[in-house]
Design an enzyme around this catalytic site. Structure first.
Site, PDB file in Angstrom:
ATOM      1  N   ILE A  17    -144.782  45.024 -12.218  1.00 46.14           N
ATOM      2  CA  ILE A  17    -145.990  45.788 -12.521  1.00 46.14           C
ATOM      3  C   ILE A  17    -146.726  45.198 -13.711  1.00 46.14           C
ATOM      4  CG2 ILE A  17    -146.837  48.025 -13.326  1.00 46.14           C
ATOM      5  CD1 ILE A  17    -144.605  49.338 -11.673  1.00 46.14           C
ATOM      6  N   ASP A  60    -137.124  40.558 -27.162  1.00 45.59           N
ATOM      7  CA  ASP A  60    -136.699  41.910 -26.831  1.00 45.59           C
ATOM      8  C   ASP A  60    -137.540  42.891 -27.643  1.00 45.59           C
ATOM      9  OD1 ASP A  60    -135.441  44.373 -26.592  1.00 45.59           O
ATOM     10  OD2 ASP A  60    -133.411  43.549 -26.713  1.00 45.59           O
ATOM     11  N   ASN A  87    -145.305  48.680 -20.876  1.00 46.61           N
ATOM     12  CA  ASN A  87    -144.730  48.587 -19.538  1.00 46.61           C
ATOM     13  C   ASN A  87    -143.258  48.183 -19.551  1.00 46.61           C
ATOM     14  OD1 ASN A  87    -144.869  48.079 -16.461  1.00 46.61           O
ATOM     15  ND2 ASN A  87    -144.252  46.090 -17.301  1.00 46.61           N
ATOM     16  N   TYR A 151    -132.295  56.587 -17.509  1.00 48.09           N
ATOM     17  CA  TYR A 151    -133.669  56.112 -17.299  1.00 48.09           C
ATOM     18  C   TYR A 151    -134.626  57.299 -17.183  1.00 48.09           C
ATOM     19  CZ  TYR A 151    -137.611  53.893 -14.859  1.00 48.09           C
ATOM     20  OH  TYR A 151    -138.851  53.464 -14.468  1.00 48.09           O
ATOM     21  N   LYS A 155    -137.855  58.344 -19.641  1.00 51.57           N
ATOM     22  CA  LYS A 155    -139.225  58.443 -19.158  1.00 51.57           C
ATOM     23  C   LYS A 155    -139.794  59.844 -19.357  1.00 51.57           C
ATOM     24  CE  LYS A 155    -139.899  54.218 -17.745  1.00 51.57           C
ATOM     25  NZ  LYS A 155    -140.927  53.347 -18.355  1.00 51.57           N
ATOM     26  N   THR A 187    -141.297  45.652  -6.466  1.00 49.82           N
ATOM     27  CA  THR A 187    -141.302  44.571  -7.445  1.00 49.82           C
ATOM     28  C   THR A 187    -140.166  43.598  -7.151  1.00 49.82           C
ATOM     29  OG1 THR A 187    -139.831  45.736  -8.963  1.00 49.82           O
ATOM     30  CG2 THR A 187    -142.204  46.146  -9.195  1.00 49.82           C
TER      31      THR A 187
END
Length: 267
Positions: A17, A60, A87, A151, A155, A187
């Protein structure tokens, strides 16, 4: 040329993305700072764009001082900074049994704290240029897949941060902060992840309607097209908004419990 002469940092833009957003930004007249971990991939994107409108920074983003170094690099390269796209993300499978505190902190460092630090580092430039920040979240922020616990938590926190800063920074500094939550996107990394999950290499060609009413999942370029609106001046004074980008109504969706979703047992 909706982003004419703007300078934009896109983290995690060596692939997926982020790469698509960087390419679309340049097509719309911007110069971009490419960023990521994969030097070979990043150099390929840089070559495709050309050094006139892009520079590459490999680091990083969760490292101490990395956000400020990225901002300084943008200013040194192009003399200004108008927008940032947060992103870069760590997409690691986990559930409550495989997630310990150290693992959770690691994911949050990349997915939530690093975006916060980049907005903070960029704020003086964004304030001066009445710029904006666009956070790339995920529909997993609302609840998340069972094996994406850490994750999803990260988010969800990012989404709250977007709304909070989208209010305060807009009023106090003239800086807009918005977020898009992509759904399932094809992706390069997702292709690899699904192979690791035991699926065939062409898994994306025949998906159940419950996941892909359109017969396919989203492409990175389709997310990039949406990103341009939020980075461009045409989105006006809109700030603090989170928009889900999926091919079906996401919140409250209740798929049918029949043979279209539950396959009958073979006799």
């Amino acid at each position: 040329m909706r982003l004419q002469d703007k300078v934009i940092i896109v983290t995690g833009s060596t692939t997926g993305i982020g790469k698509a957003i960087a390419l679309r930004c340049v097509a719309e007249g911007a110069s971009v700072i490419l960023h990521g971990l994969e030097k070979d991939w990043g150099e390929a994107v840089l070559k495709a764009i050309g050094k006139e409108h892009a520079r590459l920074h490999i680091e990083d983003i969760s490292k101490e001082g990395a956000p400020q170094r990225l901002v300084d690099f943008a200013i040194k390269s192009f003399g200004r900074l108008d927008a940032i796209v947060n992103n870069a993300a760590s997409v690691l499978s986990s559930n409550i049994h495989t997630t310990d505190a150290a693992f959770l902190r690691k994911v949050i460092e990349v997915n939530t704290i690093a975006p916060f630090n980049l907005i903070k580092a960029a704020l003086p430039e964004l304030r001066m240029n009445r710029g904006c920040a666009l956070n790339i979240g995920s529909v997993n922020a609302w609840s998340g897949e069972p094996n994406l616990l850490a994750y999803s938590i990260s988010k969800g926190a990012l989404m709250t941060m977007t709304r909070n800063l989208g209010d305060t920074l807009h009023r106090e500094d003239g800086v807009r902060v918005n977020q898009i939550n992509p759904g399932w996107v094809l992706t390069e990394v997702e292709t690899i992840r699904k192979r690791e999950h035991g699926l065939a290499d062409d898994w994306y060609k025949d998906l159940p309607d419950v996941y892909a009413p359109a017969g396919r999942i989203l492409a990175p370029a389709e997310i990039a097209a949406a990103a341009v609106y939020w980075l461009a001046d045409e989105s006006g004074p809109i700030s603090g908004q989170v928009v889900d980008l999926e091919q079906y109504p996401f919140t409250g969706r209740n798929p049918p419990k029949d043979t279209t979703t539950i396959k009958p047992k073979k006799k």
